[in-house]
Scaffold this motif. Structure first.
Motif, PDB file in Angstrom:
ATOM      1  N   LEU A 120      64.171  82.741  49.917  1.00 30.48           N
ATOM      2  CA  LEU A 120      63.678  83.537  48.791  1.00 30.48           C
ATOM      3  C   LEU A 120      63.500  82.675  47.549  1.00 30.48           C
ATOM      4  O   LEU A 120      62.542  82.861  46.789  1.00 30.48           O
ATOM      5  CB  LEU A 120      64.630  84.694  48.500  1.00 30.48           C
ATOM      6  CG  LEU A 120      64.688  85.794  49.563  1.00 30.48           C
ATOM      7  CD1 LEU A 120      65.739  86.834  49.188  1.00 30.48           C
ATOM      8  CD2 LEU A 120      63.329  86.449  49.748  1.00 30.48           C
ATOM      9  N   VAL A 121      64.393  81.716  47.341  1.00 25.64           N
ATOM     10  CA  VAL A 121      64.257  80.806  46.204  1.00 25.64           C
ATOM     11  C   VAL A 121      62.972  79.988  46.340  1.00 25.64           C
ATOM     12  O   VAL A 121      62.205  79.824  45.382  1.00 25.64           O
ATOM     13  CB  VAL A 121      65.483  79.866  46.107  1.00 25.64           C
ATOM     14  CG1 VAL A 121      65.246  78.767  45.080  1.00 25.64           C
ATOM     15  CG2 VAL A 121      66.732  80.664  45.745  1.00 25.64           C
ATOM     16  N   VAL A 122      62.750  79.492  47.551  1.00 30.59           N
ATOM     17  CA  VAL A 122      61.539  78.697  47.810  1.00 30.59           C
ATOM     18  C   VAL A 122      60.293  79.553  47.623  1.00 30.59           C
ATOM     19  O   VAL A 122      59.295  79.116  47.018  1.00 30.59           O
ATOM     20  CB  VAL A 122      61.584  78.101  49.233  1.00 30.59           C
ATOM     21  CG1 VAL A 122      60.247  77.438  49.582  1.00 30.59           C
ATOM     22  CG2 VAL A 122      62.712  77.089  49.358  1.00 30.59           C
ATOM     23  N   LEU A 123      60.326  80.777  48.111  1.00 26.40           N
ATOM     24  CA  LEU A 123      59.175  81.672  47.990  1.00 26.40           C
ATOM     25  C   LEU A 123      58.912  82.043  46.537  1.00 26.40           C
ATOM     26  O   LEU A 123      57.746  82.114  46.112  1.00 26.40           O
ATOM     27  CB  LEU A 123      59.405  82.929  48.823  1.00 26.40           C
ATOM     28  CG  LEU A 123      59.254  82.748  50.343  1.00 26.40           C
ATOM     29  CD1 LEU A 123      59.870  83.922  51.081  1.00 26.40           C
ATOM     30  CD2 LEU A 123      57.789  82.580  50.718  1.00 26.40           C
ATOM     31  N   ASP A 124      59.967  82.294  45.784  1.00 30.77           N
ATOM     32  CA  ASP A 124      59.798  82.592  44.353  1.00 30.77           C
ATOM     33  C   ASP A 124      59.102  81.433  43.648  1.00 30.77           C
ATOM     34  O   ASP A 124      58.182  81.632  42.851  1.00 30.77           O
ATOM     35  CB  ASP A 124      61.158  82.854  43.696  1.00 30.77           C
ATOM     36  CG  ASP A 124      61.672  84.259  43.974  1.00 30.77           C
ATOM     37  OD1 ASP A 124      60.851  85.175  44.155  1.00 30.77           O
ATOM     38  OD2 ASP A 124      62.910  84.434  43.986  1.00 30.77           O
ATOM     39  N   ALA A 125      59.551  80.206  43.943  1.00 29.54           N
ATOM     40  CA  ALA A 125      58.967  79.028  43.307  1.00 29.54           C
ATOM     41  C   ALA A 125      57.514  78.836  43.738  1.00 29.54           C
ATOM     42  O   ALA A 125      56.648  78.496  42.922  1.00 29.54           O
ATOM     43  CB  ALA A 125      59.792  77.783  43.656  1.00 29.54           C
ATOM     44  N   ALA A 126      57.250  79.075  45.022  1.00 31.11           N
ATOM     45  CA  ALA A 126      55.878  78.915  45.536  1.00 31.11           C
ATOM     46  C   ALA A 126      54.937  79.936  44.908  1.00 31.11           C
ATOM     47  O   ALA A 126      53.793  79.617  44.568  1.00 31.11           O
ATOM     48  CB  ALA A 126      55.870  79.050  47.061  1.00 31.11           C
ATOM     49  N   LEU A 127      55.422  81.176  44.743  1.00 29.20           N
ATOM     50  CA  LEU A 127      54.585  82.199  44.122  1.00 29.20           C
ATOM     51  C   LEU A 127      54.324  81.868  42.654  1.00 29.20           C
ATOM     52  O   LEU A 127      53.203  82.052  42.161  1.00 29.20           O
ATOM     53  CB  LEU A 127      55.251  83.568  44.240  1.00 29.20           C
ATOM     54  CG  LEU A 127      54.422  84.753  43.743  1.00 29.20           C
ATOM     55  CD1 LEU A 127      53.123  84.881  44.529  1.00 29.20           C
ATOM     56  CD2 LEU A 127      55.219  86.057  43.833  1.00 29.20           C
ATOM     57  N   ALA A 128      55.337  81.343  41.973  1.00 36.21           N
ATOM     58  CA  ALA A 128      55.158  80.960  40.565  1.00 36.21           C
ATOM     59  C   ALA A 128      54.143  79.833  40.446  1.00 36.21           C
ATOM     60  O   ALA A 128      53.285  79.842  39.540  1.00 36.21           O
ATOM     61  CB  ALA A 128      56.499  80.538  39.968  1.00 36.21           C
ATOM     62  N   ARG A 129      54.205  78.852  41.356  1.00 36.56           N
ATOM     63  CA  ARG A 129      53.225  77.751  41.324  1.00 36.56           C
ATOM     64  C   ARG A 129      51.821  78.280  41.588  1.00 36.56           C
ATOM     65  O   ARG A 129      50.847  77.805  41.001  1.00 36.56           O
ATOM     66  CB  ARG A 129      53.600  76.684  42.352  1.00 36.56           C
ATOM     67  CG  ARG A 129      54.784  75.819  41.946  1.00 36.56           C
ATOM     68  CD  ARG A 129      54.900  74.584  42.824  1.00 36.56           C
ATOM     69  NE  ARG A 129      55.206  74.928  44.198  1.00 36.56           N
ATOM     70  CZ  ARG A 129      56.433  75.081  44.675  1.00 36.56           C
ATOM     71  NH1 ARG A 129      57.474  74.934  43.872  1.00 36.56           N
ATOM     72  NH2 ARG A 129      56.641  75.367  45.940  1.00 36.56           N
ATOM     73  N   ASP A 146      48.180  78.200  46.942  1.00 36.31           N
ATOM     74  CA  ASP A 146      48.127  79.393  47.791  1.00 36.31           C
ATOM     75  C   ASP A 146      48.537  79.037  49.215  1.00 36.31           C
ATOM     76  O   ASP A 146      49.319  79.760  49.852  1.00 36.31           O
ATOM     77  CB  ASP A 146      46.716  79.978  47.772  1.00 36.31           C
ATOM     78  CG  ASP A 146      46.618  81.267  48.570  1.00 36.31           C
ATOM     79  OD1 ASP A 146      47.123  82.296  48.080  1.00 36.31           O
ATOM     80  OD2 ASP A 146      46.061  81.241  49.678  1.00 36.31           O
ATOM     81  N   ALA A 147      48.016  77.912  49.717  1.00 35.15           N
ATOM     82  CA  ALA A 147      48.371  77.466  51.066  1.00 35.15           C
ATOM     83  C   ALA A 147      49.869  77.177  51.160  1.00 35.15           C
ATOM     84  O   ALA A 147      50.501  77.484  52.185  1.00 35.15           O
ATOM     85  CB  ALA A 147      47.566  76.220  51.434  1.00 35.15           C
ATOM     86  N   ALA A 148      50.441  76.609  50.103  1.00 38.16           N
ATOM     87  CA  ALA A 148      51.870  76.298  50.101  1.00 38.16           C
ATOM     88  C   ALA A 148      52.709  77.574  50.154  1.00 38.16           C
ATOM     89  O   ALA A 148      53.766  77.611  50.799  1.00 38.16           O
ATOM     90  CB  ALA A 148      52.230  75.474  48.869  1.00 38.16           C
ATOM     91  N   PHE A 149      52.245  78.634  49.476  1.00 42.50           N
ATOM     92  CA  PHE A 149      52.971  79.901  49.530  1.00 42.50           C
ATOM     93  C   PHE A 149      52.977  80.454  50.953  1.00 42.50           C
ATOM     94  O   PHE A 149      54.021  80.868  51.474  1.00 42.50           O
ATOM     95  CB  PHE A 149      52.336  80.922  48.580  1.00 42.50           C
ATOM     96  CG  PHE A 149      52.944  82.292  48.707  1.00 42.50           C
ATOM     97  CD1 PHE A 149      54.158  82.591  48.109  1.00 42.50           C
ATOM     98  CD2 PHE A 149      52.301  83.281  49.450  1.00 42.50           C
ATOM     99  CE1 PHE A 149      54.737  83.858  48.249  1.00 42.50           C
ATOM    100  CE2 PHE A 149      52.873  84.540  49.585  1.00 42.50           C
ATOM    101  CZ  PHE A 149      54.090  84.834  48.983  1.00 42.50           C
ATOM    102  N   HIS A 150      51.824  80.461  51.596  1.00 45.69           N
ATOM    103  CA  HIS A 150      51.754  80.977  52.964  1.00 45.69           C
ATOM    104  C   HIS A 150      52.579  80.116  53.920  1.00 45.69           C
ATOM    105  O   HIS A 150      53.212  80.639  54.852  1.00 45.69           O
ATOM    106  CB  HIS A 150      50.303  81.056  53.428  1.00 45.69           C
ATOM    107  CG  HIS A 150      49.516  82.114  52.729  1.00 45.69           C
ATOM    108  ND1 HIS A 150      49.747  83.454  52.938  1.00 45.69           N
ATOM    109  CD2 HIS A 150      48.521  82.048  51.808  1.00 45.69           C
ATOM    110  CE1 HIS A 150      48.919  84.176  52.186  1.00 45.69           C
ATOM    111  NE2 HIS A 150      48.173  83.340  51.498  1.00 45.69           N
TER     112      HIS A 150
END
Length: 222
Positions: A120-129, A146-150
């Protein structure tokens, strides 16, 4: 990861191995420009021809893209990813969208059931980026974010085979994203991904899958 000077022959194989390690480790991310030939010569302590041979070998294998007048860029993280990119570079966009939907909806559902707090921490950071990249107005930066989030969603599914397949298709999906996004970021084409993360955080696998599929459909319709 610091580059170290190769100590054994054949030098070209040593240099190829070191450059490949920079790519596969993520030190040189997909889409990034690698150091110049002169910089690599200085860092590795080998002849220019040896560096040039190594770069050409990795380009032949599909890991690097040599662009005259611009530099050399990371195209894929593995030889198989390079093969996938070449094989599907002219694939029907509608079929690529179907493939993305199949993989990403399944991954989102699994991620909701299996995600850890670290995920979840990684996903939060990816969504913020991703949000920051959109605000920057740089289309390519947004595609990469966007690709990094997926990718993070797929990683949160904790299925090594699914992650490996998705990673090897990385440049194929990024090219599809580029076609969806277009050369310029337009507000009317923006598709938020916060609902995907909300469903994953809530542990709702069905909703996570639905939201992931809806996002892909919205991108295609935008």
């Amino acid at each position: 990861m610091a580059l170290s000077s190769p100590r054994r022959t054949p030098l070209s194989d040593q240099v190829i191995a070191q450059l490949r390690a920079q790519i596969t480790s993520g030190e040189w991310p997909v889409g990034s420009r690698i150091p110049t030939e002169a910089a690599l010569v200085e860092q590795l302590g080998v002849a220019r021809n040896t560096v040039r041979e190594a770069v050409r070998a990795l380009a032949h294998n599909g890991l690097l893209d040599i662009r005259q007048g611009s530099g050399t860029y990371v195209l894929a993280t593995s030889e198989l990813a390079g093969v996938m990119h070449r094989r599907f570079s002219d694939a029907d966009p509608a079929q690529v969208a179907e493939l993305r939907a199949t993989l990403e909806t399944a991954a989102a559902g699994l991620a909701a059931e299996r995600r850890s707090e670290r995920d979840l921490v990684v996903l939060d950071a990816a969504l913020a980026r991703r949000e920051n990249a959109w605000q920057s107005g740089d289309a390519e930066s947004f595609v990469q974010a966007d690709a990094a989030f997926h990718q993070a969603v797929v990683a949160a599914a904790h299925n090594d085979v699914l992650l490996a397949v998705y990673s090897d298709l990385g440049e194929v999906t990024r090219e599809h994203l580029r076609q969806d996004v277009g050369p310029e970021l337009i507000a009317e084409r923006y598709v938020g991904h916060d609902t995907i993360l909300e469903a994953i955080r809530a542990g709702d696998g069905r909703r996570a899958s639905v939201e992931a599929g809806r996002a892909i459909g919205a991108c295609a319709d935008a």
